[in-house]
Design a protein around this motif. Structure first.
Motif, PDB file in Angstrom:
ATOM      1  N   ARG A 257      84.550  -3.382  14.440  1.00 29.25           N
ATOM      2  CA  ARG A 257      85.435  -4.126  15.176  1.00 29.25           C
ATOM      3  C   ARG A 257      84.753  -5.224  15.370  1.00 29.25           C
ATOM      4  O   ARG A 257      83.395  -5.374  15.725  1.00 29.25           O
ATOM      5  N   ALA A 258      85.718  -6.407  15.796  1.00 32.56           N
ATOM      6  CA  ALA A 258      85.131  -7.609  15.992  1.00 32.56           C
ATOM      7  C   ALA A 258      86.203  -8.721  16.750  1.00 32.56           C
ATOM      8  O   ALA A 258      87.286  -8.314  17.285  1.00 32.56           O
ATOM      9  N   ALA A 259      85.660  -9.780  17.305  1.00 32.49           N
ATOM     10  CA  ALA A 259      86.364 -10.559  17.813  1.00 32.49           C
ATOM     11  C   ALA A 259      85.810 -12.245  17.442  1.00 32.49           C
ATOM     12  O   ALA A 259      84.604 -12.108  17.121  1.00 32.49           O
ATOM     13  N   MET A 260      86.608 -13.143  17.663  1.00 33.76           N
ATOM     14  CA  MET A 260      86.060 -14.495  17.347  1.00 33.76           C
ATOM     15  C   MET A 260      86.461 -15.392  18.626  1.00 33.76           C
ATOM     16  O   MET A 260      87.416 -15.087  19.180  1.00 33.76           O
ATOM     17  N   VAL A 261      85.363 -15.893  19.058  1.00 35.66           N
ATOM     18  CA  VAL A 261      85.408 -16.580  20.354  1.00 35.66           C
ATOM     19  C   VAL A 261      84.451 -17.845  20.104  1.00 35.66           C
ATOM     20  O   VAL A 261      84.210 -18.238  19.181  1.00 35.66           O
ATOM     21  N   THR A 262      84.460 -18.672  21.339  1.00 30.99           N
ATOM     22  CA  THR A 262      83.828 -19.967  21.284  1.00 30.99           C
ATOM     23  C   THR A 262      82.935 -19.730  22.674  1.00 30.99           C
ATOM     24  O   THR A 262      83.131 -19.134  23.679  1.00 30.99           O
ATOM     25  N   ASP A 263      81.732 -20.577  22.484  1.00 38.31           N
ATOM     26  CA  ASP A 263      81.057 -20.528  23.797  1.00 38.31           C
ATOM     27  C   ASP A 263      81.719 -21.627  24.766  1.00 38.31           C
ATOM     28  O   ASP A 263      82.692 -22.291  24.214  1.00 38.31           O
ATOM     29  N   PRO A 264      81.096 -21.899  26.063  1.00 40.88           N
ATOM     30  CA  PRO A 264      81.712 -22.891  26.812  1.00 40.88           C
ATOM     31  C   PRO A 264      81.939 -24.299  26.384  1.00 40.88           C
ATOM     32  O   PRO A 264      82.919 -25.106  26.804  1.00 40.88           O
ATOM     33  N   GLN A 265      81.125 -24.797  25.480  1.00 39.99           N
ATOM     34  CA  GLN A 265      80.887 -25.943  24.658  1.00 39.99           C
ATOM     35  C   GLN A 265      81.768 -25.926  23.729  1.00 39.99           C
ATOM     36  O   GLN A 265      81.951 -27.397  23.042  1.00 39.99           O
ATOM     37  N   GLY A 266      82.296 -24.860  23.295  1.00 45.93           N
ATOM     38  CA  GLY A 266      83.334 -24.993  21.886  1.00 45.93           C
ATOM     39  C   GLY A 266      82.770 -24.477  20.612  1.00 45.93           C
ATOM     40  O   GLY A 266      83.290 -24.517  19.532  1.00 45.93           O
ATOM     41  N   ALA A 267      81.513 -24.051  20.400  1.00 48.41           N
ATOM     42  CA  ALA A 267      80.959 -23.584  19.303  1.00 48.41           C
ATOM     43  C   ALA A 267      81.457 -22.194  19.063  1.00 48.41           C
ATOM     44  O   ALA A 267      81.339 -21.280  19.926  1.00 48.41           O
ATOM     45  N   PRO A 268      82.044 -22.153  17.699  1.00 50.23           N
ATOM     46  CA  PRO A 268      82.795 -20.731  17.681  1.00 50.23           C
ATOM     47  C   PRO A 268      81.621 -19.729  17.044  1.00 50.23           C
ATOM     48  O   PRO A 268      80.731 -20.162  16.198  1.00 50.23           O
ATOM     49  N   PHE A 269      81.723 -18.401  17.161  1.00 47.95           N
ATOM     50  CA  PHE A 269      81.311 -17.522  16.388  1.00 47.95           C
ATOM     51  C   PHE A 269      81.908 -16.109  16.645  1.00 47.95           C
ATOM     52  O   PHE A 269      83.080 -15.929  17.429  1.00 47.95           O
ATOM     53  N   HIS A 270      81.292 -15.178  16.032  1.00 47.61           N
ATOM     54  CA  HIS A 270      82.024 -13.751  16.042  1.00 47.61           C
ATOM     55  C   HIS A 270      81.132 -12.901  16.883  1.00 47.61           C
ATOM     56  O   HIS A 270      80.061 -13.166  16.668  1.00 47.61           O
ATOM     57  N   ILE A 271      81.800 -11.849  17.714  1.00 47.59           N
ATOM     58  CA  ILE A 271      80.973 -10.568  18.020  1.00 47.59           C
ATOM     59  C   ILE A 271      81.442  -9.422  17.228  1.00 47.59           C
ATOM     60  O   ILE A 271      82.473  -9.345  16.871  1.00 47.59           O
ATOM     61  N   MET A 272      80.622  -8.387  16.920  1.00 48.23           N
ATOM     62  CA  MET A 272      80.917  -7.486  16.171  1.00 48.23           C
ATOM     63  C   MET A 272      80.162  -6.241  16.363  1.00 48.23           C
ATOM     64  O   MET A 272      78.838  -6.330  16.766  1.00 48.23           O
ATOM     65  N   ARG A 273      80.626  -5.080  16.322  1.00 47.67           N
ATOM     66  CA  ARG A 273      80.050  -3.576  16.370  1.00 47.67           C
ATOM     67  C   ARG A 273      80.400  -3.191  14.836  1.00 47.67           C
ATOM     68  O   ARG A 273      81.576  -2.725  14.461  1.00 47.67           O
ATOM     69  N   GLY A 274      79.395  -3.206  14.077  1.00 45.78           N
ATOM     70  CA  GLY A 274      79.555  -2.722  12.618  1.00 45.78           C
ATOM     71  C   GLY A 274      79.640  -1.085  12.761  1.00 45.78           C
ATOM     72  O   GLY A 274      79.024  -0.459  13.580  1.00 45.78           O
ATOM     73  N   SER A 275      80.172  -0.514  11.715  1.00 45.31           N
ATOM     74  CA  SER A 275      80.482   0.913  11.602  1.00 45.31           C
ATOM     75  C   SER A 275      79.311   1.579  10.898  1.00 45.31           C
ATOM     76  O   SER A 275      79.145   2.665  10.851  1.00 45.31           O
ATOM     77  N   SER A 276      78.422   0.817  10.246  1.00 45.45           N
ATOM     78  CA  SER A 276      77.292   1.203   9.427  1.00 45.45           C
ATOM     79  C   SER A 276      76.313   1.824  10.593  1.00 45.45           C
ATOM     80  O   SER A 276      76.135   1.471  11.471  1.00 45.45           O
ATOM     81  N   ASP A 277      75.527   2.957   9.980  1.00 43.74           N
ATOM     82  CA  ASP A 277      74.606   3.545  10.710  1.00 43.74           C
ATOM     83  C   ASP A 277      73.087   2.965  10.317  1.00 43.74           C
ATOM     84  O   ASP A 277      72.290   3.394  10.794  1.00 43.74           O
ATOM     85  N   GLN A 278      73.253   1.771   9.580  1.00 46.33           N
ATOM     86  CA  GLN A 278      71.970   1.106   9.280  1.00 46.33           C
ATOM     87  C   GLN A 278      71.966  -0.216   9.855  1.00 46.33           C
ATOM     88  O   GLN A 278      72.771  -0.937  10.285  1.00 46.33           O
ATOM     89  N   ASP A 279      70.611  -0.776  10.095  1.00 51.32           N
ATOM     90  CA  ASP A 279      70.700  -1.978  10.598  1.00 51.32           C
ATOM     91  C   ASP A 279      71.004  -2.962   9.399  1.00 51.32           C
ATOM     92  O   ASP A 279      70.769  -2.900   8.385  1.00 51.32           O
ATOM     93  N   SER A 280      71.407  -3.989  10.229  1.00 51.16           N
ATOM     94  CA  SER A 280      71.649  -5.332   9.262  1.00 51.16           C
ATOM     95  C   SER A 280      70.174  -5.968   9.061  1.00 51.16           C
ATOM     96  O   SER A 280      69.673  -6.130   9.767  1.00 51.16           O
ATOM     97  N   THR A 281      70.363  -6.522   7.639  1.00 54.27           N
ATOM     98  CA  THR A 281      69.128  -7.337   7.309  1.00 54.27           C
ATOM     99  C   THR A 281      69.533  -8.845   7.133  1.00 54.27           C
ATOM    100  O   THR A 281      68.667  -9.461   6.222  1.00 54.27           O
ATOM    101  N   ALA A 282      70.640  -9.294   7.484  1.00 57.43           N
ATOM    102  CA  ALA A 282      71.273 -10.575   7.052  1.00 57.43           C
ATOM    103  C   ALA A 282      70.244 -11.673   7.801  1.00 57.43           C
ATOM    104  O   ALA A 282      70.171 -12.682   7.301  1.00 57.43           O
ATOM    105  N   TYR A 283      70.182 -11.568   9.043  1.00 56.27           N
ATOM    106  CA  TYR A 283      68.948 -12.181   9.565  1.00 56.27           C
ATOM    107  C   TYR A 283      67.666 -11.623   9.564  1.00 56.27           C
ATOM    108  O   TYR A 283      67.203 -10.576   9.635  1.00 56.27           O
ATOM    109  N   GLU A 284      66.627 -12.362   8.738  1.00 60.49           N
ATOM    110  CA  GLU A 284      65.348 -11.586   8.285  1.00 60.49           C
ATOM    111  C   GLU A 284      64.560 -12.952   8.458  1.00 60.49           C
ATOM    112  O   GLU A 284      64.595 -13.643   7.295  1.00 60.49           O
ATOM    113  N   ARG A 285      63.464 -12.991   9.255  1.00 58.47           N
ATOM    114  CA  ARG A 285      62.643 -14.330   9.507  1.00 58.47           C
ATOM    115  C   ARG A 285      62.145 -14.924   8.106  1.00 58.47           C
ATOM    116  O   ARG A 285      61.890 -16.038   8.052  1.00 58.47           O
TER     117      ARG A 285
END
Length: 258
Positions: free
Chosen positions: A108-136
């Motif tokens: 489930r997700a939504a698409m929003v902006t911060d108060p200055q207008g930068a867009p992004f999504h919020i999401m709760r993924g249905s997978s029971d595993q961690d995302s590794t899309a961000y990895e230092r």
């Protein structure tokens, strides 16, 4: 996804041409953007060399374009409860682009902006595993998330209030102000900075790791893109470039170099 709330969990490219973007990023970053997908949106996954995933590619439809959508990179911030976080975004001055919706098989997700207008999504993924899309330090993964904003103190407060981010350190950039680091718990995920006067609207920029930044910079030009800054060394010993792809979409790359 089971990542701590506030963790970036997915990256998404909106493009006018799936195939052209695949050719560009496969060559420049070393990804395997999958071919035509068997879903109504033809949403194509971005696979890294280790067999993991960093995000997806969505082709802009005429309807999306008529609504003002342009080629861009976006990210999804993981939350425990999309509807509750959506209300927090609104309560703290953020904007609404798409109210909460279900993504079959994904979450489930939504698409929003911060108060200055930068867009992004919020999401709760249905997978029971961690995302590794961000990895230092993950090869092909996003290694850094950078917000350029018109009001740094207000933006930092917004993300702290909504997602619990903290700001453990900063680095002076002279006349450009402070480069303020972002952390989710004890994990640093990026930084915020003040948008240069006359620069583009407030937005997030993402840096993806490659094996050799000098070679990456060369590949950008070979593929019809433009390097706007770098390669240049940053604290910690890595080198970066800031570039745009063949459709003018801004992105960053990070890696070792000569």
């Amino acid at each position: 996804m089971t990542n701590p709330e506030g963790t970036p969990i997915w990256y998404e490219l909106l493009t006018p041409d799936h195939d052209a973007s695949k050719k560009f990023y496969d060559h420049v970053i070393g990804w395997n953007v999958h071919g035509k997908a068997d879903n109504p949106m033809d949403y194509r996954m971005i696979e890294t060399a280790d067999g993991g995933f960093v995000g997806g590619v969505m082709q802009l439809t005429p309807e999306m374009k008529s609504g003002g959508a342009k080629p861009t990179w976006l990210f999804y911030i993981g939350v425990d409860d999309v509807d509750a976080s959506f209300e927090k975004v609104k309560a703290h001055g953020g904007g609404v682009l798409m109210p909460p919706f279900d993504i079959p098989g994904a979450g489930r997700a939504a698409m929003v902006t911060d108060p200055q207008g930068a867009p992004f999504h919020i999401m709760r993924g249905s997978s029971d595993q961690d995302s590794t899309a961000y990895e230092r330090m993950g090869m092909g993964k996003c290694n850094w998330n950078e917000l350029s904003t018109s009001d740094q103190p207000a933006a930092n407060k917004f993300y702290g209030d909504v997602f619990g981010w903290n700001y453990p350190d900063k680095m002076s950039m002279g006349d450009m102000g402070d480069y303020i680091f972002i952390a989710v718990g004890d994990t640093t995920i990026g930084a915020t900075m003040t948008r240069p006067a006359g620069g583009p609207p407030p937005s997030w920029q993402f840096y993806f790791r490659t094996p050799d930044i000098e070679a990456t910079a060369k590949k950008v030009g070979e593929s019809g893109g433009t390097v706007h800054h770098g390669p240049v060394e940053v604290p910690g010993g890595d080198r970066i470039i800031i570039a745009s792809d063949l459709h003018g979409t801004m992105f960053g790359a990070v890696g070792p170099g000569e």
